[in-house]
Design a protein around this motif. Structure first.
Motif, PDB file in Angstrom:
ATOM      1  N   PHE A  87      19.514 -14.295  -1.171  1.00 51.31           N
ATOM      2  CA  PHE A  87      18.193 -13.805  -0.430  1.00 51.31           C
ATOM      3  C   PHE A  87      17.243 -14.798  -0.210  1.00 51.31           C
ATOM      4  CE2 PHE A  87      17.042 -12.351  -4.571  1.00 51.31           C
ATOM      5  CZ  PHE A  87      15.874 -12.589  -4.466  1.00 51.31           C
ATOM      6  N   GLY A 100      12.405  -9.940   4.273  1.00 47.61           N
ATOM      7  CA  GLY A 100      13.396 -10.585   3.355  1.00 47.61           C
ATOM      8  C   GLY A 100      14.832 -10.618   4.239  1.00 47.61           C
ATOM      9  N   LEU A 102      18.808 -11.191   3.543  1.00 47.87           N
ATOM     10  CA  LEU A 102      19.955 -11.026   2.576  1.00 47.87           C
ATOM     11  C   LEU A 102      21.055 -11.943   3.386  1.00 47.87           C
ATOM     12  CD1 LEU A 102      21.648 -10.076   0.168  1.00 47.87           C
ATOM     13  CD2 LEU A 102      21.980  -8.151   1.447  1.00 47.87           C
ATOM     14  N   LEU A 124      16.712  -5.666  -4.638  1.00 49.56           N
ATOM     15  CA  LEU A 124      16.215  -6.361  -3.430  1.00 49.56           C
ATOM     16  C   LEU A 124      15.051  -5.640  -2.678  1.00 49.56           C
ATOM     17  CD1 LEU A 124      19.601  -7.801  -1.943  1.00 49.56           C
ATOM     18  CD2 LEU A 124      17.699  -9.074  -3.001  1.00 49.56           C
ATOM     19  N   GLN A 125      15.487  -4.170  -2.748  1.00 47.87           N
ATOM     20  CA  GLN A 125      14.014  -3.594  -1.889  1.00 47.87           C
ATOM     21  C   GLN A 125      12.886  -3.449  -2.785  1.00 47.87           C
ATOM     22  OE1 GLN A 125      14.777   0.998  -2.010  1.00 47.87           O
ATOM     23  NE2 GLN A 125      13.994   0.709   0.123  1.00 47.87           N
ATOM     24  N   GLY A 128      11.473  -7.036  -2.319  1.00 45.43           N
ATOM     25  CA  GLY A 128      10.789  -6.924  -0.895  1.00 45.43           C
ATOM     26  C   GLY A 128       9.293  -6.251  -0.768  1.00 45.43           C
ATOM     27  N   TRP A 133       7.263  -7.820   1.799  1.00 49.42           N
ATOM     28  CA  TRP A 133       7.986  -8.153   3.107  1.00 49.42           C
ATOM     29  C   TRP A 133       8.106  -7.260   4.024  1.00 49.42           C
ATOM     30  CZ3 TRP A 133      12.205 -11.067  -0.180  1.00 49.42           C
ATOM     31  CH2 TRP A 133      11.747 -12.139  -0.616  1.00 49.42           C
ATOM     32  N   PHE A 136      14.215  -5.839   4.702  1.00 49.78           N
ATOM     33  CA  PHE A 136      15.141  -6.782   4.358  1.00 49.78           C
ATOM     34  C   PHE A 136      16.202  -6.652   5.554  1.00 49.78           C
ATOM     35  CE2 PHE A 136      14.516  -8.088   0.094  1.00 49.78           C
ATOM     36  CZ  PHE A 136      15.306  -9.383  -0.136  1.00 49.78           C
ATOM     37  N   TRP A 138      19.816  -8.253   7.312  1.00 52.52           N
ATOM     38  CA  TRP A 138      21.261  -8.918   6.921  1.00 52.52           C
ATOM     39  C   TRP A 138      22.052  -8.606   7.995  1.00 52.52           C
ATOM     40  CZ3 TRP A 138      19.664  -4.776   3.836  1.00 52.52           C
ATOM     41  CH2 TRP A 138      20.568  -3.605   4.075  1.00 52.52           C
TER      42      TRP A 138
END
Length: 172
Positions: A87, A100, A102, A124-125, A128, A133, A136, A138
């Motif tokens: 990421f 963000g 991914l 990841l959350q 972020g 951010w 995210f 993707w």
């Protein structure tokens, strides 16, 4: 990379989802190369992309370079890497801030269905949120039904279409 607080994240996740407490999410390390490569090959095979030695080496160097925007997380069960995510921050000009992005997420076939993907997305959350951010983003293939089932639970499908323009063809 933002500092990881995975003990609390995993304990919280386990309370609500009954996941084995032996899964740890952490930053990718130099010593992970061989197992990372095995996971990366699973990912490339799924998308029918032939990896090259140059591409592998370049990607690994990016991941190990703290000044490069690409970062990596891994999911570990005992001593085995069973999942990974690549990421980065991505500028969003209309928002005037980074979001963000991914690039890659894969869970080893032997560990699928055990919550590893959701743990990676949860971390990841958290990253972020820590980085400010806001979201995210993707992409995934339309026929990636198993992953989409998870994505539909944790994210909203956008109405954007993705285009790819070759830089090798001259536009007329």
């Amino acid at each position: 990379m933002a500092a990881l607080n995975m003990v609390a994240v995993i304990e919280s996740y386990n309370e609500h989802n009954k996941l084995s407490p032996m899964t740890l999410i952490r930053e990718l390390k130099e010593a992970d190369f061989e197992q990372w490569l095995e996971l990366y090959q699973v990912y490339a095979e799924h998308y029918r992309v032939a990896l090259t030695e140059t591409g592998i080496q370049t990607t690994w160097e990016w991941l190990m370079d703290s000044s490069h925007p690409l970062q990596g997380l891994v999911a570990v069960q005992e001593v085995a890497l069973v999942g990974m995510a690549h990421f980065r921050a991505m500028p969003s000009p209309l928002r005037g801030q980074n979001i963000g992005f991914l690039d890659d997420l894969v869970v080893h076939p032997s560990a699928r269905g055990g919550g590893v993907g959701q743990l990676l997305l949860g971390e990841l959350q958290r990253i972020g949120l820590q980085e400010g951010w806001g979201l995210f983003r993707w992409i995934t293939r339309d026929n990636n039904y198993r992953a989409r089932k998870l994505y539909d639970k944790v994210a909203s499908k956008s109405d954007w279409n993705v285009y790819e323009m070759s830089c090798n063809n001259h536009l007329d």
